[in-house]
Design a protein around this motif. Structure first.
Motif, short mmCIF file in Angstrom:
data_model
loop_
_atom_site.label_atom_id
_atom_site.label_comp_id
_atom_site.label_asym_id
_atom_site.label_seq_id
_atom_site.Cartn_x
_atom_site.Cartn_y
_atom_site.Cartn_z
N ALA A 1 6.71 -12.36 -7.17
CA ALA A 1 6.09 -11.73 -8.52
C ALA A 1 5.28 -10.66 -8.03
CB ALA A 1 5.21 -12.81 -9.24
N VAL A 2 5.47 -9.36 -8.76
CA VAL A 2 4.83 -8.29 -8.60
C VAL A 2 4.21 -7.77 -9.78
CG1 VAL A 2 4.96 -6.06 -7.66
CG2 VAL A 2 6.39 -7.53 -6.56
N THR A 3 3.09 -7.37 -9.87
CA THR A 3 2.27 -6.85 -11.08
C THR A 3 1.69 -5.54 -10.80
OG1 THR A 3 0.27 -7.83 -10.45
CG2 THR A 3 1.87 -8.89 -12.16
N THR A 4 1.66 -4.64 -11.57
CA THR A 4 1.28 -3.06 -11.24
C THR A 4 0.69 -2.62 -12.49
OG1 THR A 4 3.70 -2.31 -11.79
CG2 THR A 4 2.82 -2.31 -9.28
N ASN A 5 -0.11 -1.47 -12.51
CA ASN A 5 -1.01 -1.15 -13.63
C ASN A 5 -0.91 0.57 -14.13
OD1 ASN A 5 -2.50 -0.01 -11.57
ND2 ASN A 5 -4.20 -1.21 -12.44
N PRO B 1 -2.33 2.84 -9.38
CA PRO B 1 -3.95 2.43 -9.26
C PRO B 1 -3.77 1.08 -8.52
CG PRO B 1 -3.74 3.56 -11.20
CD PRO B 1 -2.48 3.25 -10.76
N GLY B 2 -3.12 -0.03 -8.86
CA GLY B 2 -3.28 -1.30 -8.52
C GLY B 2 -2.11 -2.05 -8.59
N CYS C 1 8.06 0.96 -8.51
CA CYS C 1 7.09 0.39 -7.43
C CYS C 1 7.44 -1.21 -7.47
CB CYS C 1 5.71 0.56 -7.77
SG CYS C 1 4.32 0.02 -6.49
N ASN C 2 7.59 -1.80 -8.26
CA ASN C 2 7.74 -3.17 -8.46
C ASN C 2 9.38 -3.45 -7.66
OD1 ASN C 2 5.33 -3.67 -9.89
ND2 ASN C 2 6.26 -4.40 -11.67
N LEU C 3 10.05 -2.79 -8.13
CA LEU C 3 11.49 -2.89 -7.54
C LEU C 3 11.56 -2.41 -6.04
CD1 LEU C 3 14.69 -3.31 -8.08
CD2 LEU C 3 15.05 -0.91 -8.38
N ALA C 4 10.99 -1.53 -5.60
CA ALA C 4 10.79 -1.36 -4.19
C ALA C 4 10.25 -2.38 -3.40
CB ALA C 4 9.95 0.02 -3.84
N ILE C 5 8.98 -3.06 -3.86
CA ILE C 5 8.46 -4.20 -3.19
C ILE C 5 9.51 -5.23 -3.16
CG2 ILE C 5 6.57 -5.80 -3.10
CD1 ILE C 5 4.84 -3.28 -4.41
N ALA D 1 0.89 -1.20 0.05
CA ALA D 1 0.09 0.00 -0.09
C ALA D 1 0.66 1.42 0.02
CB ALA D 1 -0.83 -0.15 1.05
N LYS D 2 1.92 1.20 0.85
CA LYS D 2 2.75 2.42 0.97
C LYS D 2 3.53 2.57 -0.33
CE LYS D 2 6.92 4.09 3.30
NZ LYS D 2 8.04 3.52 4.16
N SER D 3 3.94 1.74 -1.08
CA SER D 3 4.62 1.57 -2.41
C SER D 3 3.57 2.24 -3.46
CB SER D 3 5.17 0.65 -2.85
OG SER D 3 6.38 0.09 -1.86
#
Length: 459
Positions: A318-322, A20-21, A330-334, A11-13
């Motif tokens: 695995a991280v997915t963002t939109n 958005p997601g 964002c993916n890298l931070a998580i 949520a923070k990232s």
């Protein structure tokens, strides 16, 4: 490690990078962990969860490569064989290259191909065959086997090899070889399938806020190199398979453990790249804080996916963002948070040295591949790097093109040598190097594993 903490960092990232997601899936020592945040689309919002389908971009290449590993074990493909054994009518810009490029060269990006070739050949079952018929339009940047340079077109050509040796469309072959036996129920190449389930839309973020991307994914001929879509839950299943012994959860033997493990043995070195120390069979290989990892990432029309596995810890994420431009950072931070908090592995960027005007003068100018132009500029007290889509391509297909990357600071790593790092923006953390000819003149920049040829100096 509490799943609550993972939810909090997700949520923070998402808030920090204006995404958005987000959906995250983790496999760790026999346990599945999921965390999601936000919505599938700001225009028609549904809550994101672990079964929401995101487009994967180039992470799809791992499906293509694994399918070929299975076919090789079945004796249907030889990685050392020239591609013309399977596609005798293959034409490229150079006849000698067309005759000598091997399947293995395509798998580890040493075929000497330029990057994309974005020709739209329609949505029919002949899309890949027609695409391959036009590969003589693709620029060749090196001799086969000379160096690694990441290429979407190479994997699209591999997709056509799969079609020929199986007698099926690429998508059906991969479904039969991988998706169905592994239970990847929310993994697809087709929008018509995804739209019957919960799926994410891409976004672009500007000063006015998020805007939904007008298209969902790339056209069909790009499927082998970047046209897949999947969910966090399915990507965890994919991780379990690649960290396992080659069997599906049902016990069915899909491929030997030895063949899967061979995919993560280095076949060619990558110099100075943040993506990895080298390529295996498709996978980017990198050591992080002493631990070997294999990974792949991708982007497609405002959506981003990153996948990384750490075999010695039986761990994958695995991280997915939109949204762009925040999806990749964002993916890298998580991922970095998860590596440190679950495994104690710290992944930090090195610091550049102080600005040097004389060194800057050697490398400023413009560099290009078939789709993009990179500008390196002396800003007086620092160097900046910006990447933009070629104007003619943006004019021809404005809805399909990603946003240009705004200028960001970059600097050299070390007082000597030509390695660099980008220190802010969507490309933050990207490392590469400037290539020189035998006379010492700078001829190219390596960015994101791709060689951009120098076409204009600042002078």
């Amino acid at each position: 490690m509490s799943a609550t903490e993972l939810h909090e960092i997700v949520a923070k990232s998402a808030a920090e990078y204006a995404v958005p997601g987000v959906a995250v899936g983790i496999w760790h020592g026999g346990r599945e962990i999921y965390a999601s945040h936000g919505v599938t689309s700001v225009a028609n919002p549904l809550p994101v969860d672990e079964d929401t389908i995101f487009t994967l971009g180039s992470t799809s290449k791992s499906f293509t490569a694994t399918a070929l590993v299975i076919l090789a074990e079945q004796g249907k493909v030889d990685f050392d064989a020239p591609v013309r054994r399977y596609l005798p009518d293959l034409r490229l810009a150079d006849e000698r290259a067309a005759a000598t490029i091997s399947v293995g060269n395509l798998l580890n990006h040493t075929a000497g191909f330029d990057t994309w070739m974005l020709r739209d050949t329609g949505d029919g079952d002949d899309a890949l065959a027609t695409y391959v018929d036009h590969l003589d339009e693709l620029t060749l940047i090196a001799e086969p086997g000379e160096r690694a340079s990441y290429s979407q077109a190479a994997y699209n050509l591999l997709g056509r090899v799969i079609e020929v040796v199986t007698g099926k469309t690429y998508e059906q072959a991969v479904r039969d070889l991988l998706f169905e036996p592994l239970g990847l129920e929310n993994t697809t190449f087709f929008a018509a399938e995804a739209m019957t389930r919960k799926f994410s839309l891409g976004h672009s973020i500007d000063a006015e806020g998020p805007k939904v991307s007008p298209t969902w994914k790339v056209h069909r001929a790009q499927n082998p190199g970047g046209g897949g879509a999947s969910s966090a839950r399915d990507l965890v299943r994919w991780a379990r398979f690649h960290l396992g012994d080659g069997r599906a959860e049902s016990g069915e033997r899909i491929v030997s453990a030895e063949a899967l493990q061979a995919m993560r043995r280095q076949t060619v070195e990558l110099r100075g790249s943040s993506l990895g120390d080298g390529f295996g069979i498709c996978w980017f290989l990198r050591e992080i804080d002493g631990a070997a990892t294999f990974a792949h990432g991708g982007s497609s029309v405002g959506q981003f996916a990153d996948f990384i596995a750490v075999p010695e810890h039986d761990f994958a994420i695995a991280v997915t963002t939109n949204a762009e431009p925040g999806g990749t950072p964002c993916n890298l931070a998580i991922i970095r948070w998860a590596l440190e908090h679950y495994l104690g592995l710290v992944d930090r960027d090195p610091e550049p040295v102080a600005f040097d005007a004389a060194r800057a003068a050697e490398i400023t100018g413009e560099y290009e591949v078939d789709m993009m132009i990179v500008s390196v500029v002396d800003e007086g007290d620092h160097l900046s790097l910006a990447a933009r889509i070629r104007p003619e391509l943006r004019a021809a297909a404005p809805d399909d093109m990603p946003a240009d990357c705004e200028p960001a600071h970059m600097g050299f790593l070390g007082e000597d040598g030509d390695d660099y790092i980008v220190t802010e923006g969507p490309l933050q953390g990207q490392r590469g190097y400037f290539a020189r000819d035998e006379h010492g003149a700078v001829t190219a920049i390596d960015l994101a594993g791709r060689q951009f040829r120098r076409v204009k100096s600042a002078g």
